[in-house]
Scaffold this active site. Structure first.
Site, PDB file in Angstrom:
ATOM      1  N   LYS A  20       5.030   5.005  -5.548  1.00 45.47           N
ATOM      2  CA  LYS A  20       5.658   3.794  -5.015  1.00 45.47           C
ATOM      3  C   LYS A  20       4.671   2.639  -5.176  1.00 45.47           C
ATOM      4  O   LYS A  20       3.578   2.671  -4.613  1.00 45.47           O
ATOM      5  CB  LYS A  20       6.034   3.955  -3.545  1.00 45.47           C
ATOM      6  CG  LYS A  20       6.834   2.774  -3.005  1.00 45.47           C
ATOM      7  CD  LYS A  20       7.356   3.040  -1.610  1.00 45.47           C
ATOM      8  CE  LYS A  20       8.186   1.861  -1.118  1.00 45.47           C
ATOM      9  NZ  LYS A  20       8.721   2.101   0.254  1.00 45.47           N
ATOM     10  N   GLY A  57       7.794  -4.699  -8.963  1.00 41.52           N
ATOM     11  CA  GLY A  57       7.615  -3.263  -8.848  1.00 41.52           C
ATOM     12  C   GLY A  57       6.314  -2.841  -8.205  1.00 41.52           C
ATOM     13  O   GLY A  57       6.037  -1.639  -8.075  1.00 41.52           O
ATOM     14  N   GLY A  80      18.725   0.745  -7.095  1.00 41.92           N
ATOM     15  CA  GLY A  80      17.919   1.744  -7.788  1.00 41.92           C
ATOM     16  C   GLY A  80      16.477   1.706  -7.353  1.00 41.92           C
ATOM     17  O   GLY A  80      16.080   0.931  -6.482  1.00 41.92           O
ATOM     18  N   ARG A 133      19.947  10.073  -2.459  1.00 38.86           N
ATOM     19  CA  ARG A 133      20.435   9.238  -1.365  1.00 38.86           C
ATOM     20  C   ARG A 133      21.956   9.160  -1.388  1.00 38.86           C
ATOM     21  O   ARG A 133      22.590   9.487  -2.387  1.00 38.86           O
ATOM     22  CB  ARG A 133      19.868   7.816  -1.516  1.00 38.86           C
ATOM     23  CG  ARG A 133      18.359   7.758  -1.712  1.00 38.86           C
ATOM     24  CD  ARG A 133      17.971   6.496  -2.494  1.00 38.86           C
ATOM     25  NE  ARG A 133      16.534   6.453  -2.738  1.00 38.86           N
ATOM     26  CZ  ARG A 133      15.671   5.785  -1.968  1.00 38.86           C
ATOM     27  NH1 ARG A 133      16.117   5.093  -0.936  1.00 38.86           N
ATOM     28  NH2 ARG A 133      14.391   5.800  -2.225  1.00 38.86           N
ATOM     29  N   ASP A 155      12.112   5.696   3.145  1.00 42.11           N
ATOM     30  CA  ASP A 155      11.911   4.255   2.948  1.00 42.11           C
ATOM     31  C   ASP A 155      11.398   3.574   4.211  1.00 42.11           C
ATOM     32  O   ASP A 155      12.153   2.955   4.964  1.00 42.11           O
ATOM     33  CB  ASP A 155      13.185   3.575   2.453  1.00 42.11           C
ATOM     34  CG  ASP A 155      13.483   3.913   0.999  1.00 42.11           C
ATOM     35  OD1 ASP A 155      12.611   4.508   0.349  1.00 42.11           O
ATOM     36  OD2 ASP A 155      14.572   3.592   0.530  1.00 42.11           O
ATOM     37  N   ARG A 169       4.449   9.572  -2.705  1.00 42.19           N
ATOM     38  CA  ARG A 169       5.199  10.213  -1.634  1.00 42.19           C
ATOM     39  C   ARG A 169       5.939  11.423  -2.184  1.00 42.19           C
ATOM     40  O   ARG A 169       6.221  11.509  -3.385  1.00 42.19           O
ATOM     41  CB  ARG A 169       6.155   9.226  -0.963  1.00 42.19           C
ATOM     42  CG  ARG A 169       7.163   8.570  -1.881  1.00 42.19           C
ATOM     43  CD  ARG A 169       7.968   7.529  -1.109  1.00 42.19           C
ATOM     44  NE  ARG A 169       9.016   6.950  -1.940  1.00 42.19           N
ATOM     45  CZ  ARG A 169       9.879   6.032  -1.502  1.00 42.19           C
ATOM     46  NH1 ARG A 169       9.812   5.613  -0.249  1.00 42.19           N
ATOM     47  NH2 ARG A 169      10.806   5.550  -2.295  1.00 42.19           N
ATOM     48  N   ASP A 182      21.751   2.946   0.913  1.00 44.49           N
ATOM     49  CA  ASP A 182      20.804   3.368  -0.118  1.00 44.49           C
ATOM     50  C   ASP A 182      19.486   3.850   0.480  1.00 44.49           C
ATOM     51  O   ASP A 182      18.647   4.392  -0.238  1.00 44.49           O
ATOM     52  CB  ASP A 182      20.544   2.236  -1.119  1.00 44.49           C
ATOM     53  CG  ASP A 182      20.103   0.946  -0.445  1.00 44.49           C
ATOM     54  OD1 ASP A 182      20.935   0.339   0.245  1.00 44.49           O
ATOM     55  OD2 ASP A 182      18.932   0.545  -0.599  1.00 44.49           O
TER      56      ASP A 182
END
Length: 513
Positions: free
Chosen positions: A121, A134, A98, A198, A278, A191, A268
């Site tokens: 992010k 995080g 996740g 995904r 990513d 972003r 993912d």
């Protein structure tokens, strides 16, 4: 910026956890968890992409907008959340994953009707952070901000970056996973993408046998992001899968064209829309090497090496096919589609190489020519970008060794020079079979071969400067990456300096961020 225009595209439709609980945990049978950004007391803006902000409908930046860019201030009409997905990591099923560092703000529609999702992010922990904090550090945030924009201007499908900011915090990271954790400056990137869906979102619902939700997710995705699909019943799911295969193959070809190595092609990390997503331990190619991987975590197997990206994308599509099988229920269709993938990819790949070499079309003996070229590139350690730049400048009566010497990472002795000369002779012979003029051939090469690519050593130097309070190189790189098919700064058109050959965070990277 007009952040009040941001809406919510997802959570009103699908099951989710609305407890706003950041504790790391499993959240079975849901696709999202509401969560608020951590908030930061002393943020500082590093860069803002005003052109993108105008394009997506947010408008111009004002000083008060910094609080939104780091998640301190939220529009009243939205509930922020992180999504759950699953995936195969390095070939192994990893179960529930996740958005561990990403929190979705919502979606905005510009005046032309184009929809864009907006995501922080590095803004704090979510239920999917897997015992992490995080947060994101400056080095990874700079890399994502600059590289996603570089790929966009190269013409490669990608997520994009709106802003980059210091959080004012320090974050502990072990950059090489070798037992040497250090404090690093924290940062947040915003972003954007049409969608962040995904492969893993579909894998999660299928693995949990949540077939009703899987069907709803498929219908939602097709309706909102694949308007070209007009079929009904199970046929629309077949068309959907074929569309994803085509988009994914085209993306891989674009990676090969510009010399991009993703480094972590887990399922993912694969966009359902065929976007580059990513940006972790990626690299642009310096010396050409099909076995090159920039990711230390990928050693020694080199699963995600440059030359394997086509076959790994096909493997990932097999996993997506397994996830979609309960809706498609046609094994032969899925097998045939995936078996055709390889043929489609390699034909598209070789046509792309034709454009890089200035060939008018793919001809019978070109595959052998490309194989010989690959062997020469690896043996003589030619720089991928510089080799094609020099090939464009090639004229008659030029000293071949001298012309290409600055594009090689090895010394061109007499034996190597003869091999190069023989190859150039075969290249010139192939050009003579073109049905287009040399001028047309050169224009094709110029459109296909960038003059500037964002090399890791440049990013490394840029990150060091920003850490020391300087932004001159950041501004220079930003200008260069917006014009990658022009040589605005000749100093960037050179090989990686030898001093960076074994520098952590430059030639080699890890997934640490």
């Amino acid at each position: 910026m007009n952040i009040e225009r941001i809406q919510q595209p997802f959570i009103k439709i699908f099951p989710g956890d609305t407890s706003n609980n950041p504790m790391q945990r499993n959240t079975p049978k849901v696709l999202f968890s509401t969560i608020k950004p951590a908030g930061f007391e002393k943020p500082q803006l590093i860069a803002f992409n005003e052109a993108l902000s105008e394009e997506i409908g947010l408008g111009k930046y004002e000083k008060k907008d910094l609080d939104f860019l780091v998640g301190n201030h939220l529009p009243e009409n939205i509930q922020t959340y992180a999504t759950a997905y699953a995936g195969h990591q390095f070939g192994n099923w990893a179960g529930q994953l996740g958005d561990g560092r990403a929190i979705l703000a919502g979606e905005i529609t510009n005046d032309a009707g184009k929809r864009t999702e907006i995501q922080w992010k590095g803004a704090g922990a979510t239920p999917y952070s897997r015992h992490a904090d995080g947060r994101a550090v400056l080095r990874s945030s700079v890399r994502e901000y600059l590289m996603s924009e570089a790929m966009f201007h190269l013409g490669v499908p990608t997520t994009r970056a709106l802003s980059l900011a210091f959080t004012g915090e320090e974050v502990v990271r072990d950059i090489m996973y070798n037992g040497n954790p250090q404090l690093e400056k924290g940062a947040v990137v915003i972003r954007t993408a049409e969608s962040f869906l995904r492969f893993g979102h579909f894998e999660l619902m299928s693995a949990q046998r949540e077939y009703n939700t899987l069907e709803e997710l498929l219908d939602f995705t097709i309706e909102n992001y694949f308007p070209e699909i007009t079929s009904t019943d199970s046929q629309k799911y077949k068309d959907f899968f074929e569309n994803i295969c085509t988009r994914t193959a085209n993306l891989m070809v674009e990676w090969f064209r510009v010399g991009f190595v993703h480094g972590v092609m887990n399922t993912d990390n694969m966009s359902i829309l065929g976007l580059t997503i990513d940006y972790g331990p990626y690299s642009m190619m310096d010396e050409y090497d099909l076995n090159f991987t920039p990711n230390t975590t990928d050693l020694p197997g080199r699963r995600y090496a440059f030359g394997k990206q086509g076959q790994i994308s096909q493997w990932n599509l097999w996993q997506l096919a397994n996830a979609l099988h309960p809706m498609i229920k046609d094994e032969k269709f899925l097998e045939d589609t995936l078996n055709r993938y390889g043929n489609y990819f390699w034909e598209a790949h070789d046509k792309m190489l034709c454009r890089k070499f200035g060939f008018d079309e793919l001809k019978k003996n070109d595959e052998e020519f490309f194989t010989n070229w690959q062997g020469l590139m690896q043996e003589l350690q030619f720089d991928y970008t510089l080799f094609f730049n020099q090939l464009e400048k090639l004229t008659s009566n030029v000293d071949i060794k001298e012309h290409f010497s600055n594009a090689s990472y090895t010394f061109l002795n007499e034996e190597n020079s003869n091999k190069l000369k023989n190859f150039i002779e075969s290249y010139e012979s192939r050009l003579k079979s073109n049905t287009i003029s040399r001028e047309e051939s050169l224009k094709m090469m110029e459109r296909s071969n960038p003059k500037f690519t964002l090399r890791n050593y440049l990013l490394y130097e840029c990150i060091e400067e920003i850490e020391n309070g300087k932004t001159e190189l950041l501004e220079k790189l930003t200008k260069a990456l917006k014009n990658p098919y022009q040589e605005l700064f000749p100093e960037f058109s050179s090989k990686r300096p030898s001093g960076y050959d074994d520098t952590a965070g430059c030639s080699t990277l890890s997934c640490s961020s």
